[in-house]
Design a protein around this motif. Structure first.
Motif, PDB file in Angstrom:
ATOM      1  N   VAL A 162      31.349  76.196  24.004  1.00 32.01           N
ATOM      2  CA  VAL A 162      30.918  74.978  23.319  1.00 32.01           C
ATOM      3  C   VAL A 162      32.035  73.933  23.333  1.00 32.01           C
ATOM      4  N   GLY A 163      33.259  74.366  23.082  1.00 36.40           N
ATOM      5  CA  GLY A 163      34.392  73.435  23.086  1.00 36.40           C
ATOM      6  C   GLY A 163      34.614  72.792  24.444  1.00 36.40           C
ATOM      7  N   GLY A 168      35.610  88.553  17.081  1.00 36.52           N
ATOM      8  CA  GLY A 168      35.253  89.372  18.222  1.00 36.52           C
ATOM      9  C   GLY A 168      35.270  88.555  19.496  1.00 36.52           C
ATOM     10  N   ALA A 169      35.320  89.251  20.632  1.00 35.26           N
ATOM     11  CA  ALA A 169      35.428  88.582  21.927  1.00 35.26           C
ATOM     12  C   ALA A 169      34.217  87.711  22.216  1.00 35.26           C
ATOM     13  N   ARG A 170      33.018  88.206  21.915  1.00 35.05           N
ATOM     14  CA  ARG A 170      31.814  87.430  22.225  1.00 35.05           C
ATOM     15  C   ARG A 170      31.754  86.141  21.410  1.00 35.05           C
ATOM     16  N   ALA A 171      32.172  86.203  20.154  1.00 38.48           N
ATOM     17  CA  ALA A 171      32.179  85.007  19.313  1.00 38.48           C
ATOM     18  C   ALA A 171      33.184  83.983  19.827  1.00 38.48           C
ATOM     19  N   LEU A 172      34.367  84.453  20.213  1.00 37.60           N
ATOM     20  CA  LEU A 172      35.384  83.544  20.741  1.00 37.60           C
ATOM     21  C   LEU A 172      34.936  82.924  22.057  1.00 37.60           C
ATOM     22  N   VAL A 201      34.082  76.441  14.629  1.00 37.14           N
ATOM     23  CA  VAL A 201      32.862  76.591  13.830  1.00 37.14           C
ATOM     24  C   VAL A 201      31.873  77.518  14.532  1.00 37.14           C
ATOM     25  N   VAL A 202      31.673  77.305  15.824  1.00 28.43           N
ATOM     26  CA  VAL A 202      30.746  78.153  16.589  1.00 28.43           C
ATOM     27  C   VAL A 202      31.237  79.591  16.624  1.00 28.43           C
ATOM     28  N   ALA A 203      32.548  79.785  16.796  1.00 32.07           N
ATOM     29  CA  ALA A 203      33.102  81.145  16.829  1.00 32.07           C
ATOM     30  C   ALA A 203      32.877  81.864  15.502  1.00 32.07           C
ATOM     31  N   VAL A 204      33.070  81.149  14.385  1.00 38.05           N
ATOM     32  CA  VAL A 204      32.855  81.756  13.071  1.00 38.05           C
ATOM     33  C   VAL A 204      31.387  82.131  12.881  1.00 38.05           C
TER      34      VAL A 204
END
Length: 498
Positions: A436-437, A426-430, A477-480
């Motif tokens: 973070v990256g 989803g957009a918010r996760a990405l 990892v953060v996106a997942v």
């Protein structure tokens, strides 16, 4: 000042610079549509989306193999030896990535009329914040890349004996004007001359220079002796501690290469997806050229070249071993090798600003002609921004500037690429992963003095890896995790990009 000027070399340099300047301005008429020449952003910023395999090969090669290739790679090889050859596997790895990903990306852009990567991301996720993040990253990451081209131009101008900022300013103004006038057609046309000149220079150099110095055996022996005296991590072969950073730097750079606005601009300007596939097959011919260029760093030791900065190695080598007329030809090739990518980079960044900042937030009802006008003005501003990087981010190697941009642009990979193949994110996760990256990658880069490799300790052993790849791993990892926590919000239904 006159005593230091190489007038013969300067005359040859000026001749070819004037030639490509005339071509740059004439390019506005080349392959132009029957109406609205340059008035539509597709015409000015993407050349009418009508470039075939031959033109795309020169254009993509021209903005991918740049002044960085000829100045910074030999400079790094001269300084550290084998480690500087990381660019060789990097340009081998990149083309399978292009073959697999870029045709699908082209289809997604062509089908919906997208001009930029951020357009594709918004079309996929319908998220303005994510679109803004991708566009902002593209613009900012492009600045050091343009700066790298200006540094390359500055180095050869100095090698001609010219001093002060006026020559670079004049070249900058000329670049700005014909880019403003002709858009993407200017660098596409000039790339034919640029690539031909670079090939001539390099092929002559790798034959004539060793012949004058006593052969390649002498070249490698001289470099080996110097590196042995230097000690440390230098040498003709990699040290075991360099294996991991070398491999991750090559892989991360390959993944980042076609995330940049300028390389994607060349992809979006292709007339069909098959054109992109053909280029992925034939562009590796440039990798052979790159390997030969890198050897110039070793040749400088056999020639006894002494320089104040590593970036002066190649100009000093040509000034010392070739007649003035050929040195002027070589310097013109390098300068033109800076003009082509700098033009495409400024166009790519201005397309992003126009489509993904100005249109959604300032003037949603802007016309096609209005978009082109805004993009033309912004292309001038972007070049000025690149000068800021030169003034305020001093680095030992011009290559560092490009690598800093690589850390940032690599963080757009998940948002741009994952959606082409899966519909899970989803957009918010990405967006969380991107943030973070960017933050972690920037912190590591600046903490290490804007160097591409970050070291960390695990179980008492020290490991070094490409900073951008570490940041990308954190990003994914953060996106997942964020996607699992946030659920299906803003998650698109999977749509075919082909």
């Amino acid at each position: 000042m006159d005593a230091g000027i190489n007038w013969t070399a300067l005359a040859v340099f000026v001749f070819f610079f004037v030639l490509v300047t005339v071509m740059g301005f004439w390019a506005s008429r080349w392959m132009a549509g029957p109406s609205n020449k340059g008035a539509h952003l597709d015409e000015w910023g993407l050349g009418g989306r009508n470039f075939g395999a031959w033109i795309t090969w020169f254009l993509v090669g021209g903005d991918f193999y740049t002044a960085y290739t000829v100045i910074a790679v030999p400079a790094l090889v001269y300084a550290v030896g084998a480690y500087g050859f990381f660019a060789l596997p990097y340009t081998i790895l990149v083309y399978p990535i292009v073959f697999l990903i870029m045709p699908k990306l082209w289809h997604a852009a062509h089908k919906a009329g997208h001009v930029t990567a951020a357009d594709v991301v918004y079309g996929r996720y319908q998220s303005r914040p994510l679109e803004f993040a991708i566009a902002l990253t593209g613009v900012v990451a492009t600045m050091p890349y343009i700066a790298l081209q200006l540094i390359g131009m500055e180095v050869v101008i100095k090698a001609l004996g010219l001093t002060g900022e006026l020559p670079l300013l004049a070249a900058f103004v000329i670049l700005a004007l014909y880019t403003y006038s002709a858009g993407l057609r200017a660098p596409a046309l000039i790339a034919f001359v640029k690539d031909l000149m670079i090939y001539i220079v390099v092929l002559v150099a790798v034959v004539v220079v060793p012949a004058k110095l006593g052969g390649y055996g002498v070249v490698f022996d001289s470099a080996r002796e110097v590196f042995a005296n230097k000690g440390g991590a230098t040498g003709l072969t990699l040290k075991p501690s360099q294996f991991l950073p070398f491999a991750t730097l090559a892989l991360g750079s390959a993944m980042a290469a076609f995330m940049y606005p300028h390389t994607l601009t060349g992809i979006f300007a292709a007339k069909d997806a098959n054109t992109i596939r053909k280029n992925a097959v034939f562009l590796p011919a440039y990798t052979v050229l790159l390997g030969l260029i890198a050897l110039l760093g070793f040749m400088a030791y056999a020639a006894g070249v002494k320089v104040q900065t590593n970036n002066d190695v190649v100009p000093a080598l040509f000034n010392g071993l070739f007649p003035s007329w050929f040195a002027g030809f070589a310097f013109a090739a390098i300068a033109i090798g800076a003009l082509v990518p700098a033009a495409v980079m400024s166009i790519g960044a201005s397309n992003l600003f126009t489509r993904n900042f100005w249109k959604p937030y300032v003037n949603p009802g802007i016309s096609n002609e209005g978009e082109a006008k805004v993009a033309k003005v912004v292309s001038l501003v972007v070049k000025l921004g690149a000068l800021v990087f030169i003034l305020f981010l001093p680095t030992k190697f011009a290559l560092d500037l490009q690598l800093l941009g690589g850390v940032w642009i690599l963080q757009t990979f998940p948002a741009l690429v994952f959606g082409l193949f899966v519909g899970w994110f989803g957009a918010r996760a990405l967006l969380c992963g991107w943030a973070v990256g960017i933050v972690c990658g920037s912190w590591m880069a600046f903490a290490d003095g804007i160097k591409p490799v970050h070291s960390f300790t695990v179980g008492g052993d020290q490991y070094s890896m490409y900073t951008g790849l570490i940041a990308l791993a954190l990003n994914i990892v953060v996106a997942v995790v964020a996607n699992l926590v946030l659920g299906k919000g803003s998650r698109p239904a999977l749509r075919s990009a082909a």
